[in-house]
Design a protein around this motif. Sequence first.
Motif, short mmCIF file in Angstrom:
data_model
loop_
_atom_site.label_atom_id
_atom_site.label_comp_id
_atom_site.label_asym_id
_atom_site.label_seq_id
_atom_site.Cartn_x
_atom_site.Cartn_y
_atom_site.Cartn_z
N ASN A 119 0.81 -1.22 0.00
CA ASN A 119 0.00 0.00 0.00
C ASN A 119 0.85 1.28 0.00
N GLY A 120 2.16 1.14 0.13
CA GLY A 120 3.03 2.31 0.09
C GLY A 120 3.16 3.01 1.43
N LEU A 121 2.81 2.35 2.51
CA LEU A 121 2.94 2.97 3.83
C LEU A 121 4.36 2.85 4.38
N ILE A 122 5.07 1.81 3.94
CA ILE A 122 6.47 1.67 4.33
C ILE A 122 7.28 1.41 3.06
N ALA A 123 8.59 1.62 3.17
CA ALA A 123 9.47 1.48 2.01
C ALA A 123 10.68 0.64 2.41
N ILE A 124 11.43 0.23 1.40
CA ILE A 124 12.65 -0.54 1.63
C ILE A 124 13.84 0.36 1.29
N ALA A 125 14.75 0.48 2.26
CA ALA A 125 15.95 1.30 2.08
C ALA A 125 17.19 0.41 2.19
N LYS A 126 18.21 0.77 1.45
CA LYS A 126 19.46 0.00 1.47
C LYS A 126 20.40 0.65 2.47
N TYR A 131 19.14 -4.54 3.84
CA TYR A 131 17.94 -3.77 3.54
C TYR A 131 17.13 -3.59 4.82
N GLU A 132 16.54 -2.42 4.96
CA GLU A 132 15.74 -2.10 6.15
C GLU A 132 14.40 -1.55 5.70
N LEU A 133 13.38 -1.77 6.51
CA LEU A 133 12.06 -1.21 6.27
C LEU A 133 11.94 0.10 7.05
N VAL A 134 11.48 1.15 6.38
CA VAL A 134 11.30 2.46 7.02
C VAL A 134 9.93 3.01 6.63
N PRO A 135 9.34 3.86 7.47
CA PRO A 135 8.06 4.48 7.10
C PRO A 135 8.20 5.33 5.83
N ALA A 139 11.17 7.71 4.27
CA ALA A 139 11.71 7.39 2.94
C ALA A 139 11.72 8.63 2.06
N ASP A 140 10.69 9.48 2.17
CA ASP A 140 10.66 10.72 1.40
C ASP A 140 11.80 11.64 1.81
N LYS A 141 12.08 11.72 3.11
CA LYS A 141 13.19 12.55 3.60
C LYS A 141 14.53 12.02 3.08
N ILE A 142 14.67 10.70 3.08
CA ILE A 142 15.91 10.08 2.59
C ILE A 142 16.04 10.31 1.09
N LYS A 143 14.93 10.21 0.39
CA LYS A 143 14.93 10.38 -1.06
C LYS A 143 15.36 11.79 -1.45
N GLN A 144 15.03 12.78 -0.63
CA GLN A 144 15.46 14.15 -0.90
C GLN A 144 16.98 14.27 -0.82
N ARG A 145 17.59 13.48 0.04
CA ARG A 145 19.05 13.56 0.22
C ARG A 145 19.78 12.70 -0.82
N ASP A 146 19.29 11.47 -1.03
CA ASP A 146 19.92 10.56 -1.99
C ASP A 146 18.89 9.53 -2.45
N GLU A 147 18.52 9.60 -3.70
CA GLU A 147 17.47 8.73 -4.23
C GLU A 147 17.92 7.28 -4.34
N VAL A 149 19.36 5.38 -2.30
CA VAL A 149 19.25 4.59 -1.06
C VAL A 149 17.89 3.91 -0.96
N ILE A 150 16.85 4.57 -1.44
CA ILE A 150 15.50 3.98 -1.39
C ILE A 150 15.36 3.01 -2.56
N VAL A 151 15.22 1.73 -2.22
CA VAL A 151 15.13 0.69 -3.23
C VAL A 151 13.69 0.53 -3.72
N LEU A 152 12.72 0.58 -2.79
CA LEU A 152 11.33 0.36 -3.18
C LEU A 152 10.42 1.22 -2.32
N ILE A 153 9.56 1.95 -2.99
CA ILE A 153 8.46 2.65 -2.31
C ILE A 153 7.29 2.61 -3.30
N ASN A 154 6.24 1.90 -2.90
CA ASN A 154 5.07 1.76 -3.77
C ASN A 154 4.21 3.02 -3.68
#
Length: 177
Positions: A119-126, A131-135, A139-147, A149-154
């Motif tokens: 459902n896209g409530l959590i994402a997978i980060a490297k 790999y770790e699961l993050v809210p 994930a959006d905050k991490i994506k702003q810094r370095d895309e 790192v976020i492997v999957l966000i639905n």
Amino acid sequence: MASLQDQLLKAGIVDAKKAKKIKQEQRKQAKQQPKGSVQVDEAKQLAQQALAEKAAKAKALNKQQQQQAEKKAIQAQIIQLISRHRIDRGDGDIAYQFTDGKKIKKLYVTALLQTQLSNGLIAIAKLNEGYELVPAVVADKIKQRDESVIVLINDKKDSIDEDDPYADYQIPDDLMW
């Protein structure tokens, strides 16, 4: 204050005839130059040019070091965000498959985590080699810094398009591939 020439005369290093001759030569050189032009000292020019080049190199090196420091700080922020907000996978018995680049990876998660992932409530980060699961908010905050790192966000699927011809054929949440 006495000139250098006067000081040399007093010290006995230079005699009066030689000092007079040097002074005449300097006057001749000054008269030979056209009016309004200033005698250019090549040594001063070369020294100034070398100083300017050295300053430019130092500035470029400083900028490069500053960029590396910023990169390190961003990486530290990302690691801190992931480690602080990571979601414990518990004893997951469902294999959740995702792609990392061109490779298919697998994480074992619980049923609740699987639905939250789909459902896209959590994402997978490297993180490092794992790999770790993050809210999703983190994930959006991490994506702003370095895309990368976020492997999957639905995408969050809140509404269905009315013109979708396949609206009647929804993909089940528990579909495994």
